[in-house]
Structure formats: C-alpha cells, structure tokens
Design a protein around this motif. Structure first.
Motif, PDB file in Angstrom:
ATOM      1  N   UNK A  71       0.840  -1.187   0.000  1.00  0.00           N
ATOM      2  CA  UNK A  71       0.000   0.000   0.000  1.00  0.00           C
ATOM      3  C   UNK A  71       0.880   1.244   0.000  1.00  0.00           C
ATOM      4  N   UNK A  72       0.241   2.418  -0.107  1.00  0.00           N
ATOM      5  CA  UNK A  72       0.986   3.675  -0.161  1.00  0.00           C
ATOM      6  C   UNK A  72       1.866   3.872   1.073  1.00  0.00           C
ATOM      7  N   UNK A  73       1.355   3.439   2.212  1.00  0.00           N
ATOM      8  CA  UNK A  73       2.087   3.640   3.466  1.00  0.00           C
ATOM      9  C   UNK A  73       2.825   2.383   3.923  1.00  0.00           C
ATOM     10  N   UNK A  74       3.116   1.503   2.964  1.00  0.00           N
ATOM     11  CA  UNK A  74       3.839   0.281   3.303  1.00  0.00           C
ATOM     12  C   UNK A  74       2.970  -0.955   3.160  1.00  0.00           C
ATOM     13  N   UNK A  75       3.336  -2.026   3.818  1.00  0.00           N
ATOM     14  CA  UNK A  75       2.604  -3.276   3.739  1.00  0.00           C
ATOM     15  C   UNK A  75       1.270  -3.179   4.508  1.00  0.00           C
TER      16      UNK A  75
END
Length: 246
Positions: free
Chosen positions: A13-17
């Motif tokens: 995702x945009x903010x990581x996993x």
C-alpha cells in the motif's frame, strides 16, 4: 481434508505493507459444507484465492489431504482435486458449453452426460449445450454453467467465491436449490464465500472473518443466530466487527 496453518497475506500500500489476513488457522473436514462470511473487506475472497492458488501467502502453510500445497500452482492444486468458481465467471469466446464440460471432466463426455450436468443446475440442456460461453449469456446462466463444470470435475473440494454476486432473484433461487442438492449428494466438501442468509442456513459450519482474522467459527446452529440480530447477515457481521474494535 484441508488445513490452513497460521496463514497471513499482505499487499503493498501507499504507506507500506497492509495486512489482509493475519494468522488464519482453519480446518475443513471430509464431506463438509462450510460457509465463510463477514464484513466487506474482511479478507474472505482473499482466503478463497489462497486456497485455490491464485494468491500466495506471506507466511503459513496450506495442506490438502496431507500434502503441503503452499507453493503449488493453480493447475497443480486443480489436479489434486480443488475446484474454484469465481465471483464473475470467465467467458470463453469460441468455446461451446459442451466443450467446457468435457474439459472440466477431462474426458469426452457424451452429449447425454453433458446434458445431465446442465439439468442438475436448472438449465434446459438442448438450449445451452451448443451455446458459446460468451457475452450472449447472462450472469445467472454463466454462474450455473460454471457450477455444472464443477460438478463435472467431481473434485474433493469445491470453493465458490460469492456465487450470488450479480445474478437476479430467479437465478439466485435456483442457485440455492443447486447448493442444497450438492450438500446432500456431493462426495467431497464445499466451501462458499457468502453474505446470504439462505446460503448460511444450509451450512454445516460457519466461519466469520473480520479484519483479516477468524472471529467466530462453529456449527450453523451455534453461529447463525449471532449473525441475524439485524436486517441482514452483512449488517450483523459489520456490527460484530465494529464492536470488536472497541
């Protein structure tokens, strides 16, 4: 028959996993009719795809009839005896229903035998046996043809991902009758991802998944009453999930 041990799945995702499933352990025995339900976005369809081999888990193991299938492909799992029916069945331009049933059965079915499978899902065989599996078929027709191919395969485990999605009321009523017959006559186990109370009501066992975790699991008689306190099973599952976050 089927065992999932500590299965987790995540996406980028945009903010990581982002965790979709977390530490799922589940066992489906022989000759069982299991319905998996829960709020939208809880991970139900992802679970079905992991079992079929469409997705691979980030961690954990999957065993089918004692064999570790975690790293196996869709084809290898299909050959072992796992069938998967999509929310939106695939269309095959240029392939007739008869051809599709023969491919599913892995033998040159007679027209009479192929027609029997169509009859079992409520289709008039003479009207469909030579039809192409293309855009001329409605969603309900495609669903029932897909189920006919699952019946023709005769596998040990049949997984259906929200079979009621996108079909009309008449088709849904016929779909319920098909599943009721499968529950009584199948030699294998059936797992259905569904919100529908009528499908939940024919389950041997209900599994509730919310927030990527199994929150309830047990016999229909025990679990279903906890899901029907509101207008629908979907609302009840969403309510259960929200309360669990407090």
């Amino acid at each position: 028959m089927l065992t999932l041990e500590n299965i987790s799945f995540e996406v980028q995702a945009e903010k990581g996993q982002k965790d979709i499933l977390h530490d799922i352990s589940l066992e489906i025995g022989d000759h069982r009719f299991v319905v998996v339900t829960g709020p939208n976005g809880g991970g139900k369809s992802t679970l079905a795809k992991l079992i079929a081999g469409i997705e691979q888990p980030a961690s954990g193991r999957i065993y089918f009839q004692g064999t570790d299938i975690t790293k196996m492909s869709i084809t290898e799992r299909a050959n072992l005896g796992i069938s998967f029916a999509f929310q939106q069945p695939v269309r095959f331009k240029g392939i007739q229903v008869l051809d599709l049933l023969r491919l599913a059965a892995k033998k040159n079915l007679s027209i009479a035998d192929a027609c029997q499978y169509l009859s079992e899902v409520g289709l008039c065989a003479k009207d469909y046996i030579r039809r192409e599996v293309n855009a001329s078929l409605s969603g309900g027709e495609l669903k029932r043809i897909e189920i006919a191919t699952v019946l023709a395969r005769g596998t040990k485990l049949s997984v259906f991902d929200e079979p009621e999605a996108g079909i009309d009321l008449w088709s849904f009523q016929n779909l319920i009758q098909v599943f009721e017959r499968m529950r009584e006559t199948t030699n294998g186990s059936v797992m259905i991802i569904s919100h529908q109370e009528r499908i939940l009501n024919i389950a041997d066992e209900i599994v509730v998944i919310a927030g990527g975790r199994i929150t309830k699991q047990g016999p229909r008689e025990e679990i279903l009453p906890t899901l029907l306190g509101t207008a629908s099973a979907v609302d009840a599952c969403n309510k259960f999930y929200r309360e669990g976050e407090r």
